[in-house]
Enzyme design. Structure first.
Site, PDB file in Angstrom:
ATOM      1  N   ASN A 256       0.879  -1.167   0.000  1.00 62.47           N
ATOM      2  CA  ASN A 256       0.000   0.000   0.000  1.00 62.47           C
ATOM      3  C   ASN A 256       0.922   1.224   0.000  1.00 62.47           C
ATOM      4  OD1 ASN A 256      -1.829   2.011   0.475  1.00 62.47           O
ATOM      5  ND2 ASN A 256      -2.763   1.055   2.265  1.00 62.47           N
TER       6      ASN A 256
ATOM      7  N   LYS B 147       3.399   0.826   3.064  1.00 63.80           N
ATOM      8  CA  LYS B 147       3.111  -0.224   4.043  1.00 63.80           C
ATOM      9  C   LYS B 147       3.132  -1.560   3.324  1.00 63.80           C
ATOM     10  CE  LYS B 147      -0.096   2.662   6.550  1.00 63.80           C
ATOM     11  NZ  LYS B 147      -1.440   3.088   6.306  1.00 63.80           N
TER      12      LYS B 147
ATOM     13  N   ARG C 108      -2.401  -1.997  -3.636  1.00 64.69           N
ATOM     14  CA  ARG C 108      -3.636  -1.239  -3.447  1.00 64.69           C
ATOM     15  C   ARG C 108      -3.572  -0.013  -4.357  1.00 64.69           C
ATOM     16  NH1 ARG C 108      -5.761   1.932   1.894  1.00 64.69           N
ATOM     17  NH2 ARG C 108      -7.802   2.376   1.025  1.00 64.69           N
TER      18      ARG C 108
ATOM     19  N   HIS D 183     -12.974   2.730  -0.519  1.00 62.49           N
ATOM     20  CA  HIS D 183     -12.974   1.741   0.572  1.00 62.49           C
ATOM     21  C   HIS D 183     -13.632   0.427   0.127  1.00 62.49           C
ATOM     22  CE1 HIS D 183     -13.176   5.307   3.645  1.00 62.49           C
ATOM     23  NE2 HIS D 183     -11.927   4.901   3.541  1.00 62.49           N
TER      24      HIS D 183
ATOM     25  N   HIS E 297     -17.880   1.933   7.148  1.00 63.89           N
ATOM     26  CA  HIS E 297     -16.425   2.029   7.344  1.00 63.89           C
ATOM     27  C   HIS E 297     -16.172   3.398   7.970  1.00 63.89           C
ATOM     28  CE1 HIS E 297     -12.130   1.302   6.037  1.00 63.89           C
ATOM     29  NE2 HIS E 297     -12.117   2.596   6.330  1.00 63.89           N
ATOM     30  N   LEU E 298     -16.005   3.412   9.296  1.00 63.82           N
ATOM     31  CA  LEU E 298     -15.898   4.682  10.015  1.00 63.82           C
ATOM     32  C   LEU E 298     -14.493   4.844  10.568  1.00 63.82           C
ATOM     33  CD1 LEU E 298     -19.291   4.452  12.003  1.00 63.82           C
ATOM     34  CD2 LEU E 298     -18.909   5.277   9.667  1.00 63.82           C
ATOM     35  N   GLY E 299     -13.675   5.551   9.824  1.00 63.41           N
ATOM     36  CA  GLY E 299     -12.318   5.854  10.282  1.00 63.41           C
ATOM     37  C   GLY E 299     -12.112   7.336  10.100  1.00 63.41           C
TER      38      GLY E 299
ATOM     39  N   ARG F 152     -12.506  15.990   6.509  1.00 58.51           N
ATOM     40  CA  ARG F 152     -13.221  16.227   5.240  1.00 58.51           C
ATOM     41  C   ARG F 152     -14.674  16.586   5.484  1.00 58.51           C
ATOM     42  NH1 ARG F 152     -11.580  10.710   2.462  1.00 58.51           N
ATOM     43  NH2 ARG F 152      -9.624  10.618   3.597  1.00 58.51           N
TER      44      ARG F 152
ATOM     45  N   LEU G 251     -12.810   3.900  14.084  1.00 56.13           N
ATOM     46  CA  LEU G 251     -13.887   4.345  14.965  1.00 56.13           C
ATOM     47  C   LEU G 251     -14.973   3.268  15.092  1.00 56.13           C
ATOM     48  CD1 LEU G 251     -15.124   6.856  16.431  1.00 56.13           C
ATOM     49  CD2 LEU G 251     -16.076   7.499  14.235  1.00 56.13           C
ATOM     50  N   GLY G 252     -15.359   2.702  13.970  1.00 58.73           N
ATOM     51  CA  GLY G 252     -16.403   1.675  13.962  1.00 58.73           C
ATOM     52  C   GLY G 252     -16.021   0.471  14.807  1.00 58.73           C
TER      53      GLY G 252
ATOM     54  N   ASN H  19     -13.733   0.520  17.326  1.00 57.68           N
ATOM     55  CA  ASN H  19     -13.248   0.808  18.680  1.00 57.68           C
ATOM     56  C   ASN H  19     -14.108   1.722  19.535  1.00 57.68           C
ATOM     57  OD1 ASN H  19     -10.665  -0.615  18.495  1.00 57.68           O
ATOM     58  ND2 ASN H  19     -10.209   0.877  16.903  1.00 57.68           N
TER      59      ASN H  19
ATOM     60  N   GLU I 228      -8.101  -5.061   4.832  1.00 55.38           N
ATOM     61  CA  GLU I 228      -7.951  -4.774   3.412  1.00 55.38           C
ATOM     62  C   GLU I 228      -6.746  -5.508   2.820  1.00 55.38           C
ATOM     63  OE1 GLU I 228      -9.208  -0.314   2.760  1.00 55.38           O
ATOM     64  OE2 GLU I 228      -8.660  -0.624   4.839  1.00 55.38           O
TER      65      GLU I 228
HETATM   66  P1  ADP Z   1      -7.829   5.924   8.348  1.00 59.02           P
HETATM   67  O1  ADP Z   1      -7.397   4.542   7.908  1.00 59.02           O
HETATM   68  O2  ADP Z   1      -8.900   6.530   7.520  1.00 59.02           O
HETATM   69  O3  ADP Z   1      -6.705   6.859   8.657  1.00 59.02           O
HETATM   70  P2  ADP Z   1      -8.646   4.530  10.756  1.00 59.02           P
HETATM   71  O4  ADP Z   1      -9.561   3.500  10.263  1.00 59.02           O
HETATM   72  O5  ADP Z   1      -7.291   4.115  11.237  1.00 59.02           O
HETATM   73  O6  ADP Z   1      -8.542   5.744   9.766  1.00 59.02           O
HETATM   74  O7  ADP Z   1      -9.402   5.278  11.964  1.00 59.02           O
HETATM   75  C1  ADP Z   1      -8.819   6.314  12.657  1.00 59.02           C
HETATM   76  C2  ADP Z   1      -9.852   6.944  13.589  1.00 59.02           C
HETATM   77  O8  ADP Z   1     -10.351   5.949  14.500  1.00 59.02           O
HETATM   78  C3  ADP Z   1      -9.262   8.053  14.432  1.00 59.02           C
HETATM   79  O9  ADP Z   1     -10.046   9.219  14.348  1.00 59.02           O
HETATM   80  C4  ADP Z   1      -9.325   7.510  15.825  1.00 59.02           C
HETATM   81  O10 ADP Z   1      -9.613   8.502  16.734  1.00 59.02           O
HETATM   82  C5  ADP Z   1     -10.468   6.537  15.766  1.00 59.02           C
HETATM   83  N1  ADP Z   1     -10.303   5.593  16.859  1.00 59.02           N
HETATM   84  C6  ADP Z   1      -9.374   4.647  17.017  1.00 59.02           C
HETATM   85  N2  ADP Z   1      -9.522   4.033  18.214  1.00 59.02           N
HETATM   86  C7  ADP Z   1     -10.570   4.634  18.835  1.00 59.02           C
HETATM   87  C8  ADP Z   1     -11.231   4.466  20.103  1.00 59.02           C
HETATM   88  N3  ADP Z   1     -10.827   3.550  20.976  1.00 59.02           N
HETATM   89  N4  ADP Z   1     -12.276   5.271  20.383  1.00 59.02           N
HETATM   90  C9  ADP Z   1     -12.692   6.196  19.508  1.00 59.02           C
HETATM   91  N5  ADP Z   1     -12.117   6.401  18.307  1.00 59.02           N
HETATM   92  C10 ADP Z   1     -11.072   5.637  17.974  1.00 59.02           C
END
Ligand code: ADP
Length: 398
Positions: A7, A14, A91, A180, A208-210, A241, A332-333, A335, A383
């Site tokens: 990636n 990575k 990727r 995604h 997919h919540l990141g 964004r 986020l999704g 964790n 992924e």
């Molecule tokens: P990307 O790949 O788009 O950079 P990720 O899927 O790694 O993003 O997600 C990163 C986001 O997930 C960050 O905003 C981070 O704060 C959130 N996150 C990770 N762990 C936790 C947690 N324990 N509680 C709340 N948010 C979390």
């Protein structure tokens, strides 16, 4: 088959190495700060401590050279020789309309990816650098491109066209592509497995919540709509964004703030989202902590984020005329029980009821109540494994 998954970003790379027969991860690593000084490679064979090598890494060629050296190192390597790497999967962010599936890379495919740089300058050019560096270093090893957009190529016209003059949409291939895709596909397939049903009999919404965030509607195993559009800017509110926005308001802002198109692009991608609303952080952990301390803007950012996700779930349930499972994935999704709770509290009309005790668990878990008609899942995305699978499938059959 030993598959190296890559990636490639503009200043990072990575990698993960899998033995695909058993789908076993052998090692992973990260090259950082390529071409910007202070570069390093962190290599981690499975179950061992990471090994950091600090060295000047001016370009992707050097990054790949060091990756291969790390993988074949007599002490910390995981393969005997370069030849033991039997295939490489890359990727690639944007596959445009041309690539609806992963594909074996040849000159024509490389050119196709190059042409798509116009649509995804930040992502496709580093991917191409990674592909070309691998071709130089391992010229005999088959390489496969796996596109973030490919899974969404099944979206029907009515969902991918914007209400632009049709000729303009056609002329510039200006339409919804979605991103995604590898992640949405992976977690949708996993959800079907967990439900012990054939995916063709299911309607699934994948969230997919990141930092970057998108939702997909997956019916009969195919993506039928997704929230990201022509670029990864559309749809949900994200870390930095903006997501959905009235296009006229952007013109208004450009005029009022005197921004040119590049400045506006930077603004919409880097200064908005939950960072912009909160004025505090783009990291959801920071926002949750600060909201608990009574910071209204941090709470507002979280509320707006969750509300948008809930609205999209409703829209996609409507688009598919029902939903059997909703999946949460990515940083986020996976964790944040708080965010999952906030998103799910208004889903009872779909028969989706969250169970608090289950929601507080970690890892791959069902979080809906026993009698919930629509199941809620947390499924960690993977992924890289998905790219490994596609690479294996394509190289084996070529
Ligand atoms: P990307 O790949 O788009 O950079 P990720 O899927 O790694 O993003 O997600 C990163 C986001 O997930 C960050 O905003 C981070 O704060 C959130 N996150 C990770 N762990 C936790 C947690 N324990 N509680 C709340 N948010 C979390």
């Amino acid at each position: 088959m030993i598959v190296l998954v890559i990636n490639s970003g503009s200043s990072s790379l990575k990698y993960q190495v899998f033995n695909m027969k058993e789908e076993k991860l052998l090692a992973k690593g990260l090259v950082e700060r390529i071409g910007i000084g202070g570069s390093s490679l962190t290599h981690q064979p499975l179950g061992q401590e990471p090994i950091v090598t600090k060295e000047d890494i001016p370009d992707h060629n050097k990054a790949i050279q060091m990756t291969v050296a790390a993988l074949t190192d007599p002490q910390s390597g995981v393969v005997k020789s370069m030849e033991a790497i039997e295939a490489i999967g890359h990727r690639v962010a944007h596959g445009g309309e041309q690539f609806a599936d992963s594909i074996l890379i040849n000159d024509e495919v490389t050119e196709g990816i190059r042409k798509l740089i116009e649509l995804a300058p930040l992502h496709n050019s580093p991917a191409l650098m990674g592909i070309e560096a691998c071709a130089r270093m391992l010229p005999k090893t088959p390489q496969v491109a796996v596109f973030d957009t490919a899974f969404h190529q099944s979206i029907p016209e009515k969902a991918y066209y914007y209400a632009l003059p049709y000729e303009i949409s056609k002329k510039y291939a200006l339409r919804r592509y979605g991103f995604h895709g590898t992640s949405h596909k992976y977690v949708a397939e996993k959800a079907a497995q967990l439900l012990q049903k054939d995916i063709v009999d299911l309607k699934i919404i994948t969230c997919h919540l990141g930092n970057g965030a998108s939702i997909a509607a997956v019916a009969q195993g195919k993506s039928v709509d997704t929230s990201m559009g022509f670029t990864p800017l559309e749809g949900l509110v994200m870390g930095t964004r903006i997501g959905d926005m009235d296009p006229a308001s952007l013109l208004f802002l450009m005029e009022k703030e005197g921004m040119n198109t590049e400045e506006m692009n930077q603004f919409l991608n880097k200064k908005c989202g939950v960072l912009g609303i909160s004025g505090y952080s783009s990291d959801f952990r920071d926002l949750e902590t600060e909201a608990n301390n009574g910071n209204h803007r941090c709470q507002l950012a979280l509320d707006i984020f969750a509300y948008r996700v809930t609205k999209y779930i409703g829209a996609y349930a409507a688009a598919m005329n029902g939903v059997d499972a909703i999946v949460f994935t990515a940083g986020l999704g996976e964790n944040s029980p708080t965010m999952r709770q906030a998103v799910s509290k208004n889903l009872s009309y779909l028969g989706a009821e969250i169970e608090d005790d289950k929601n507080n668990q970690r890892g791959q878990v069902e979080i809906s109540k026993e009698n919930s008609r629509c199941k809620l899942f947390v499924i960690p995305t993977n992924e890289e494994l998905m790219i490994g699978r596609d690479t294996y499938r394509i190289v084996k059959s070529s």
